[in-house]
Design an enzyme around this catalytic site. Structure first.
Site, PDB file in Angstrom:
ATOM      1  N   LEU A  62       0.612  -1.239   0.390  1.00 18.13           N
ATOM      2  CA  LEU A  62       0.118   0.539   0.159  1.00 18.13           C
ATOM      3  C   LEU A  62       0.856   1.522   0.093  1.00 18.13           C
ATOM      4  CD1 LEU A  62      -3.204  -0.793   2.215  1.00 18.13           C
ATOM      5  CD2 LEU A  62      -3.066   0.043  -0.152  1.00 18.13           C
ATOM      6  N   CYS A  83       4.519  -8.162  -2.962  1.00 18.74           N
ATOM      7  CA  CYS A  83       3.367  -9.807  -2.610  1.00 18.74           C
ATOM      8  C   CYS A  83       2.131  -9.344  -1.702  1.00 18.74           C
ATOM      9  CB  CYS A  83       4.278 -10.254  -2.324  1.00 18.74           C
ATOM     10  SG  CYS A  83       3.503 -12.245  -2.515  1.00 18.74           S
ATOM     11  N   VAL A  84       1.982  -9.813  -1.954  1.00 14.53           N
ATOM     12  CA  VAL A  84       0.301  -9.610  -1.202  1.00 14.53           C
ATOM     13  C   VAL A  84      -0.223 -11.287  -1.385  1.00 14.53           C
ATOM     14  CG1 VAL A  84      -1.905  -8.193  -0.711  1.00 14.53           C
ATOM     15  CG2 VAL A  84      -0.112  -7.280  -2.370  1.00 14.53           C
ATOM     16  N   ILE A  85      -0.094 -11.587   0.025  1.00 14.30           N
ATOM     17  CA  ILE A  85      -0.734 -12.746   0.039  1.00 14.30           C
ATOM     18  C   ILE A  85      -2.262 -13.066   0.922  1.00 14.30           C
ATOM     19  CG2 ILE A  85      -0.212 -15.831   0.833  1.00 14.30           C
ATOM     20  CD1 ILE A  85       2.503 -14.755   0.438  1.00 14.30           C
ATOM     21  N   GLU A  88      -6.833 -14.441   6.311  1.00 16.68           N
ATOM     22  CA  GLU A  88      -8.162 -15.163   6.485  1.00 16.68           C
ATOM     23  C   GLU A  88      -9.904 -13.474   6.409  1.00 16.68           C
ATOM     24  OE1 GLU A  88      -7.991 -17.097   9.961  1.00 16.68           O
ATOM     25  OE2 GLU A  88      -7.328 -18.392   9.248  1.00 16.68           O
ATOM     26  N   THR A  89      -8.840 -12.461   6.222  1.00 17.51           N
ATOM     27  CA  THR A  89     -10.287 -11.633   5.920  1.00 17.51           C
ATOM     28  C   THR A  89      -9.770 -10.732   4.374  1.00 17.51           C
ATOM     29  OG1 THR A  89      -8.470  -9.338   6.578  1.00 17.51           O
ATOM     30  CG2 THR A  89      -9.221 -11.271   8.737  1.00 17.51           C
ATOM     31  N   HIS A  91      -9.123  -8.396   3.904  1.00 15.75           N
ATOM     32  CA  HIS A  91      -7.562  -6.875   3.436  1.00 15.75           C
ATOM     33  C   HIS A  91      -6.952  -7.344   3.146  1.00 15.75           C
ATOM     34  CE1 HIS A  91      -4.731  -4.349   5.211  1.00 15.75           C
ATOM     35  NE2 HIS A  91      -4.117  -5.087   4.969  1.00 15.75           N
ATOM     36  N   ASN A 116       4.521  -3.236 -12.987  1.00 13.47           N
ATOM     37  CA  ASN A 116       3.818  -3.787 -11.637  1.00 13.47           C
ATOM     38  C   ASN A 116       4.090  -5.214 -11.234  1.00 13.47           C
ATOM     39  OD1 ASN A 116       2.081  -4.269  -9.700  1.00 13.47           O
ATOM     40  ND2 ASN A 116       0.605  -3.891 -10.868  1.00 13.47           N
TER      41      ASN A 116
END
Length: 162
Positions: A62, A83-85, A88-89, A91, A116
């Site tokens: 972000l 990296c975005v993994i 459980e939410t 987010h 990107n």
């Protein structure tokens, strides 16, 4: 200007039009091992094109668009790495979507060549496969994308009547 095939438009290493280009690499270090691989891939491609990289580190995906907005004026192109993994939410959806949207907005509004390389994956195993230089090398791919758009931009500018 009409591009007829990939070979006609893809920049090649040591492309004289890209030699000396100033590339801003903004990396999120939230996942250290992944960040190392993404950065290694990106820097290898930038070096192969005889361009110059400046690396700036931010905490997470972000923060990448804000760093690009602050720093991009002094560079010819930008490479975003992170990296975005999925967790459980919800987010994940916010981080993945908003970082991509903000980068696209910056790229289009500023006519800024941008690759990107923020991975958006379900698992760490998927991330490693995509980040590793010896596998999918998405960091290198992001650098190639930024340099490819920069080559297009420079060609278009050179073709404009003066």
């Amino acid at each position: 200007m009409v591009a007829h095939n990939r070979a006609a438009t893809a920049p090649m290493p040591a492309d004289p039009a890209l030699a000396g280009a100033r590339i801003l690499v903004v990396e999120a270090r939230y996942y250290e091992a992944l960040a190392d691989e993404l950065l290694a891939g990106a820097l290898a491609v930038i070096e192969a094109f005889a361009a110059h990289a400046t690396v700036v580190t931010v905490p997470g995906a972000l923060e990448i668009p804000a760093a690009v907005a602050i720093l991009a004026d002094d560079y010819d192109a930008v490479v975003a790495l992170g990296c975005v993994i999925r967790g459980e939410t919800g987010h994940y959806d916010i981080v993945a979507g908003e970082s991509a949207r903000a980068l696209m907005d910056l790229s289009v509004q500023r006519r800024l060549p941008l690759g990107n390389g923020i991975l958006t994956v379900e698992t760490e195993a998927q991330a490693l496969e995509r980040a590793r230089v010896a596998e999918l090398n998405k960091g290198g791919g992001a650098a190639e994308a930024a340099l490819g758009v920069l080559a297009l931009k420079r060609a278009a500018e050179a073709a404009r009547p003066r």
